[in-house]
Design an enzyme around this catalytic site. Structure first.
Site, PDB file in Angstrom:
ATOM      1  CE  LYS A   1      56.788  32.058  81.185  1.00 57.94           C
ATOM      2  NZ  LYS A   1      56.542  30.907  80.318  1.00 57.94           N
TER       3      LYS A   1
ATOM      4  CG  ASP B   1      61.646  29.018  85.749  1.00 55.71           C
ATOM      5  OD1 ASP B   1      60.837  28.726  84.853  1.00 55.71           O
ATOM      6  OD2 ASP B   1      62.023  28.232  86.619  1.00 55.71           O
TER       7      ASP B   1
ATOM      8  NE  ARG C   1      40.708  44.306  65.643  1.00 53.84           N
ATOM      9  CZ  ARG C   1      40.501  44.281  64.330  1.00 53.84           C
ATOM     10  NH1 ARG C   1      39.512  43.543  63.832  1.00 53.84           N
ATOM     11  NH2 ARG C   1      41.271  44.986  63.520  1.00 53.84           N
TER      12      ARG C   1
END
Length: 311
Positions: free
Chosen positions: A159, A177, A243
């Site tokens: 991340k 965080d 998808r």
């Protein structure tokens, strides 16, 4: 510990303290404000004593028409042990009956020069912001093309590294965080960073870096409305991923559902570019352009044409 006390609004709006100084630390528990006009007429059956009471020109001009005993009675009932404050607007002279009652019950009486409606609006906005429901989420919040993207995922999935790449590409970091989130409206979530880690980014193997020092003030912002959640997860070959982009997954934060996309992570995938495209595609959908829906409709048309040809 109360989020807002009477002394906070005194400092915020530079209010003049007239009387009832002992109650200056009373808690304010709701953003609703009361203008006790009907109470001035003597009806206290449903008096919302726990709200801030706002007295303007209308209420006080009617109050002056009452007898001396009625004025004393009204102000005695107006001042309770749970009333956080009584505010007089337009710099109107405060009635002596109100001062005496407020001293007995330790209810702060304050005065401001602004017009009643204008001050009521500003005070309500301030209280709604301060008293809004809050929570904290483990993740990274980045402003990408004006879209507040909350990046979530398990620890170590990448991340912070993705956020760093986005900052290098010209986007702005809000929090890393830990993202503190408050719900300012029915469907409005605003994310901020805790003061301790503001502008900081932790990169494993590199340590903690200050994004504003490295990339400038244009690389950070203090808060951002959250409109899209990107959940990063390690690629699972056994799992079926969307998808076409027709599935609309939601993540519930406090009382608001936020659109959520799950992005599988594996070597070679440029997550920063994917998040950029996701943010732009989200904006297009808001404008009524849905590529996945258009493709599905074209596909349906082709299938129908094929069926007609066979007939």
């Amino acid at each position: 510990m109360p989020k807002v006390r009477t002394k906070d609004i005194v400092e915020k709006f530079n209010l003049e303290l007239i009387s009832g100084e002992e109650g200056i630390n009373r808690p304010i528990t709701m953003s609703d404000i009361s203008r006790p006009g009907i109470e001035m007429a003597g009806y206290f059956e449903f008096y919302p004593a726990e709200r801030i009471q706002l007295l303007g020109k209308t209420e006080l001009s009617f109050f002056e028409m009452l007898s001396e005993s009625e004025r004393e009675s009204r102000m005695d009932r107006l001042c309770t042990d749970i009333t956080p404050a009584i505010i007089v607007t337009r710099d109107i002279e405060v009635p002596i009956e109100l001062i005496e009652a407020s001293e007995r019950e330790s209810v702060p009486v304050l005065r401001v020069g602004m017009k009643t409606t204008r001050f009521s609006s500003r005070l309500t906005n301030y209280l709604e912001s301060m008293l809004a429901p809050t929570t904290a989420v483990h993740g990274v919040l980045v402003d990408v093309y004006g879209i507040g993207v909350l990046i979530t995922g398990k620890s170590g999935v990448g991340k912070s590294e993705t956020a760093l790449e986005l900052v290098k590409r010209g986007h702005r970091l809000v929090a890393d965080d830990c993202v503190e989130i408050r719900q300012e409206d029915q469907d409005t979530l605003v994310g901020t960073s805790p003061d301790l880690i503001e502008h900081l980014l932790e990169i494993r193997g590199l340590g903690i870096i200050n994004v504003m020092t490295l990339f400038g003030a244009g690389a950070v912002r203090s808060n951002k409305r959250i409109t899209l959640v990107m959940n990063l997860e390690i690629w699972d070959a056994k799992k079926q991923y969307d998808r076409l982009g027709l599935d609309e997954e939601k993540m519930r934060i406090i009382d608001t559902d936020v659109p959520k996309l799950t992005i599988p992570v594996r070597p070679g995938r440029n997550l920063a570019v994917i998040i950029e495209v996701a943010a732009m595609n989200f904006r297009l959908k808001k404008m009524g352009v849905n590529a996945a829906q258009q493709f599905t409709e074209r596909l349906s048309d082709v299938i129908e044409d094929g069926d007609h040809d066979e007939i």
